[in-house]
Design a protein around this motif. Structure first.
Motif, PDB file in Angstrom:
ATOM      1  N   LYS A  84       0.847  -1.194   0.000  1.00 33.46           N
ATOM      2  CA  LYS A  84       0.000   0.000   0.000  1.00 33.46           C
ATOM      3  C   LYS A  84       0.881   1.242   0.000  1.00 33.46           C
ATOM      4  CE  LYS A  84      -3.575   2.238   2.754  1.00 33.46           C
ATOM      5  NZ  LYS A  84      -4.463   2.084   3.897  1.00 33.46           N
ATOM      6  N   GLY A  85       0.557   2.196  -0.860  1.00 32.94           N
ATOM      7  CA  GLY A  85       1.291   3.454  -0.913  1.00 32.94           C
ATOM      8  C   GLY A  85       2.507   3.442  -1.817  1.00 32.94           C
ATOM      9  N   LEU A  86       2.804   2.328  -2.457  1.00 36.51           N
ATOM     10  CA  LEU A  86       3.945   2.270  -3.372  1.00 36.51           C
ATOM     11  C   LEU A  86       3.788   3.328  -4.452  1.00 36.51           C
ATOM     12  CD1 LEU A  86       5.759  -0.721  -4.750  1.00 36.51           C
ATOM     13  CD2 LEU A  86       4.561   0.635  -6.430  1.00 36.51           C
ATOM     14  N   LYS A  87       4.867   4.038  -4.739  1.00 37.60           N
ATOM     15  CA  LYS A  87       4.845   5.079  -5.769  1.00 37.60           C
ATOM     16  C   LYS A  87       5.272   4.466  -7.098  1.00 37.60           C
ATOM     17  CE  LYS A  87       3.812   8.326  -2.871  1.00 37.60           C
ATOM     18  NZ  LYS A  87       2.416   8.325  -2.505  1.00 37.60           N
ATOM     19  N   TYR A  88       4.334   4.427  -8.027  1.00 41.14           N
ATOM     20  CA  TYR A  88       4.557   3.841  -9.348  1.00 41.14           C
ATOM     21  C   TYR A  88       4.582   4.962 -10.372  1.00 41.14           C
ATOM     22  CZ  TYR A  88       3.785   0.821 -13.411  1.00 41.14           C
ATOM     23  OH  TYR A  88       3.893   0.169 -14.612  1.00 41.14           O
ATOM     24  N   ASN A  89       5.605   4.995 -11.208  1.00 38.36           N
ATOM     25  CA  ASN A  89       5.785   6.079 -12.169  1.00 38.36           C
ATOM     26  C   ASN A  89       5.931   5.528 -13.582  1.00 38.36           C
ATOM     27  OD1 ASN A  89       6.371   8.662 -13.256  1.00 38.36           O
ATOM     28  ND2 ASN A  89       8.553   8.270 -13.039  1.00 38.36           N
ATOM     29  N   GLN A  90       5.095   6.017 -14.477  1.00 42.41           N
ATOM     30  CA  GLN A  90       5.209   5.669 -15.890  1.00 42.41           C
ATOM     31  C   GLN A  90       6.099   6.736 -16.534  1.00 42.41           C
ATOM     32  OE1 GLN A  90       1.297   4.626 -17.569  1.00 42.41           O
ATOM     33  NE2 GLN A  90       0.579   4.498 -15.459  1.00 42.41           N
ATOM     34  N   ALA A  91       7.405   6.509 -16.475  1.00 41.43           N
ATOM     35  CA  ALA A  91       8.370   7.507 -16.933  1.00 41.43           C
ATOM     36  C   ALA A  91       8.244   7.786 -18.428  1.00 41.43           C
ATOM     37  CB  ALA A  91       9.790   7.056 -16.591  1.00 41.43           C
TER      38      ALA A  91
END
Length: 139
Positions: A84-91
Protein backbone atom coordinates in the motif's frame (compact mmCIF):
# COMPACT_ATOMS: atom_id res chain seq x y z
CA UNK A 1 -1.40 -25.48 -7.95
CA UNK A 2 2.13 -25.09 -6.69
CA UNK A 3 4.89 -23.97 -9.01
CA UNK A 4 8.45 -24.17 -7.79
CA UNK A 5 11.39 -22.58 -9.56
CA UNK A 6 14.69 -23.50 -7.96
CA UNK A 7 17.94 -23.09 -9.79
CA UNK A 8 21.29 -24.03 -8.35
CA UNK A 9 22.85 -21.62 -5.81
CA UNK A 10 21.16 -18.27 -5.17
CA UNK A 11 18.03 -18.29 -7.30
CA UNK A 12 14.93 -17.35 -5.30
CA UNK A 13 12.14 -19.84 -4.81
CA UNK A 14 8.57 -18.80 -5.47
CA UNK A 15 5.32 -20.67 -5.09
CA UNK A 16 1.88 -20.07 -6.51
CA UNK A 17 -0.87 -21.09 -4.13
CA UNK A 18 -4.38 -22.09 -5.14
CA UNK A 19 -5.61 -18.67 -4.04
CA UNK A 20 -3.08 -16.79 -6.19
CA UNK A 21 -3.86 -15.83 -9.78
CA UNK A 22 -2.15 -13.79 -12.45
CA UNK A 23 -3.94 -10.55 -13.26
CA UNK A 24 -1.55 -9.57 -16.05
CA UNK A 25 1.41 -10.76 -18.06
CA UNK A 26 3.91 -8.70 -20.06
CA UNK A 27 7.43 -8.93 -21.45
CA UNK A 28 10.00 -6.53 -20.07
CA UNK A 29 13.63 -6.20 -19.09
CA UNK A 30 13.91 -5.89 -15.30
CA UNK A 31 16.30 -3.13 -14.23
CA UNK A 32 17.51 -1.43 -11.07
CA UNK A 33 19.01 2.02 -10.73
CA UNK A 34 22.68 1.97 -9.75
CA UNK A 35 23.38 5.10 -7.66
CA UNK A 36 27.15 4.73 -8.04
CA UNK A 37 27.16 4.85 -11.85
CA UNK A 38 23.90 6.82 -12.14
CA UNK A 39 22.66 4.27 -14.71
CA UNK A 40 19.97 1.65 -15.09
CA UNK A 41 21.47 -1.86 -14.97
CA UNK A 42 19.99 -5.38 -15.22
CA UNK A 43 18.59 -6.52 -11.88
CA UNK A 44 21.07 -9.41 -11.88
CA UNK A 45 24.51 -8.96 -13.43
CA UNK A 46 24.71 -10.61 -16.84
CA UNK A 47 20.93 -11.08 -16.95
CA UNK A 48 19.99 -8.87 -19.88
CA UNK A 49 16.99 -9.63 -22.06
CA UNK A 50 13.28 -10.04 -21.60
CA UNK A 51 11.47 -11.67 -18.74
CA UNK A 52 7.85 -12.72 -18.46
CA UNK A 53 6.43 -10.35 -15.83
CA UNK A 54 3.23 -11.24 -13.97
CA UNK A 55 1.34 -9.51 -11.24
CA UNK A 56 -0.18 -12.15 -8.99
CA UNK A 57 -3.15 -11.48 -6.72
CA UNK A 58 -3.59 -13.67 -3.66
CA UNK A 59 -7.35 -13.53 -3.17
CA UNK A 60 -7.18 -15.27 0.24
CA UNK A 61 -5.12 -12.55 1.92
CA UNK A 62 -5.60 -9.76 -0.67
CA UNK A 63 -1.91 -9.30 -1.49
CA UNK A 64 -0.16 -8.66 -4.79
CA UNK A 65 3.34 -9.32 -6.08
CA UNK A 66 5.40 -8.80 -9.20
CA UNK A 67 7.17 -11.94 -10.41
CA UNK A 68 9.57 -11.91 -13.35
CA UNK A 69 10.96 -15.06 -14.97
CA UNK A 70 13.68 -14.88 -17.63
CA UNK A 71 12.42 -16.13 -20.98
CA UNK A 72 15.84 -17.55 -21.82
CA UNK A 73 16.49 -19.79 -18.79
CA UNK A 74 13.33 -19.56 -16.63
CA UNK A 75 15.30 -18.01 -13.73
CA UNK A 76 13.29 -15.86 -11.32
CA UNK A 77 14.73 -12.34 -11.50
CA UNK A 78 12.18 -10.49 -9.35
CA UNK A 79 9.63 -11.54 -6.73
CA UNK A 80 8.42 -8.25 -5.25
CA UNK A 81 5.51 -7.70 -2.86
CA UNK A 82 3.40 -4.69 -3.83
CA UNK A 83 2.60 -2.65 -0.74
CA UNK A 84 0.00 0.00 0.00
CA UNK A 85 1.29 3.45 -0.91
CA UNK A 86 3.94 2.27 -3.37
CA UNK A 87 4.84 5.08 -5.77
CA UNK A 88 4.56 3.84 -9.35
CA UNK A 89 5.78 6.08 -12.17
CA UNK A 90 5.21 5.67 -15.89
CA UNK A 91 8.37 7.51 -16.93
CA UNK A 92 7.82 6.86 -20.66
CA UNK A 93 5.21 4.83 -22.56
CA UNK A 94 7.51 1.77 -22.36
CA UNK A 95 9.58 2.38 -19.21
CA UNK A 96 7.93 2.29 -15.79
CA UNK A 97 9.54 2.42 -12.35
CA UNK A 98 8.89 2.24 -8.61
CA UNK A 99 11.00 2.51 -5.49
CA UNK A 100 11.27 1.22 -1.98
CA UNK A 101 13.62 2.21 0.85
CA UNK A 102 16.57 0.34 -0.69
CA UNK A 103 16.17 0.29 -4.47
CA UNK A 104 14.59 1.82 -7.55
CA UNK A 105 13.16 -0.79 -9.92
CA UNK A 106 12.44 -0.31 -13.62
CA UNK A 107 10.69 -2.29 -16.31
CA UNK A 108 11.58 -1.67 -19.96
CA UNK A 109 8.63 -3.18 -21.81
CA UNK A 110 8.68 -4.87 -25.21
CA UNK A 111 5.79 -2.68 -26.43
CA UNK A 112 3.47 0.14 -25.39
CA UNK A 113 0.60 -2.35 -25.28
CA UNK A 114 2.39 -4.58 -22.79
CA UNK A 115 3.36 -1.54 -20.70
CA UNK A 116 -0.28 -0.44 -20.64
CA UNK A 117 -1.44 -3.92 -19.64
CA UNK A 118 1.05 -3.99 -16.77
CA UNK A 119 0.36 -0.44 -15.58
CA UNK A 120 -3.40 -1.07 -15.55
CA UNK A 121 -2.85 -4.13 -13.35
CA UNK A 122 -0.40 -2.28 -11.08
CA UNK A 123 -2.79 0.65 -10.65
CA UNK A 124 -5.61 -1.81 -9.96
CA UNK A 125 -3.50 -3.52 -7.27
CA UNK A 126 -2.56 -0.21 -5.66
CA UNK A 127 -6.20 0.90 -5.71
CA UNK A 128 -7.34 -2.34 -4.06
CA UNK A 129 -4.62 -2.08 -1.42
CA UNK A 130 -5.53 1.53 -0.61
CA UNK A 131 -9.28 0.87 -0.43
CA UNK A 132 -10.42 0.88 3.22
CA UNK A 133 -13.27 -1.60 2.63
CA UNK A 134 -11.53 -3.95 0.24
CA UNK A 135 -11.72 -7.55 1.32
CA UNK A 136 -10.43 -8.79 -2.02
CA UNK A 137 -12.68 -11.85 -1.97
CA UNK A 138 -15.07 -10.68 -4.67
CA UNK A 139 -12.54 -9.35 -7.21
Amino acid sequence: MFLHRQQDNASPLFCLSRSEQSICQARASVMVYDDASKKWVPIKPGQQGFSRINIYHNTANNTFRVVGVKLQDQQVVINYSIVKGLKYNQATPTFHQWRDARQVYGLNFASKEEATTFSNAMLFALNVLSSPDSGGKDL
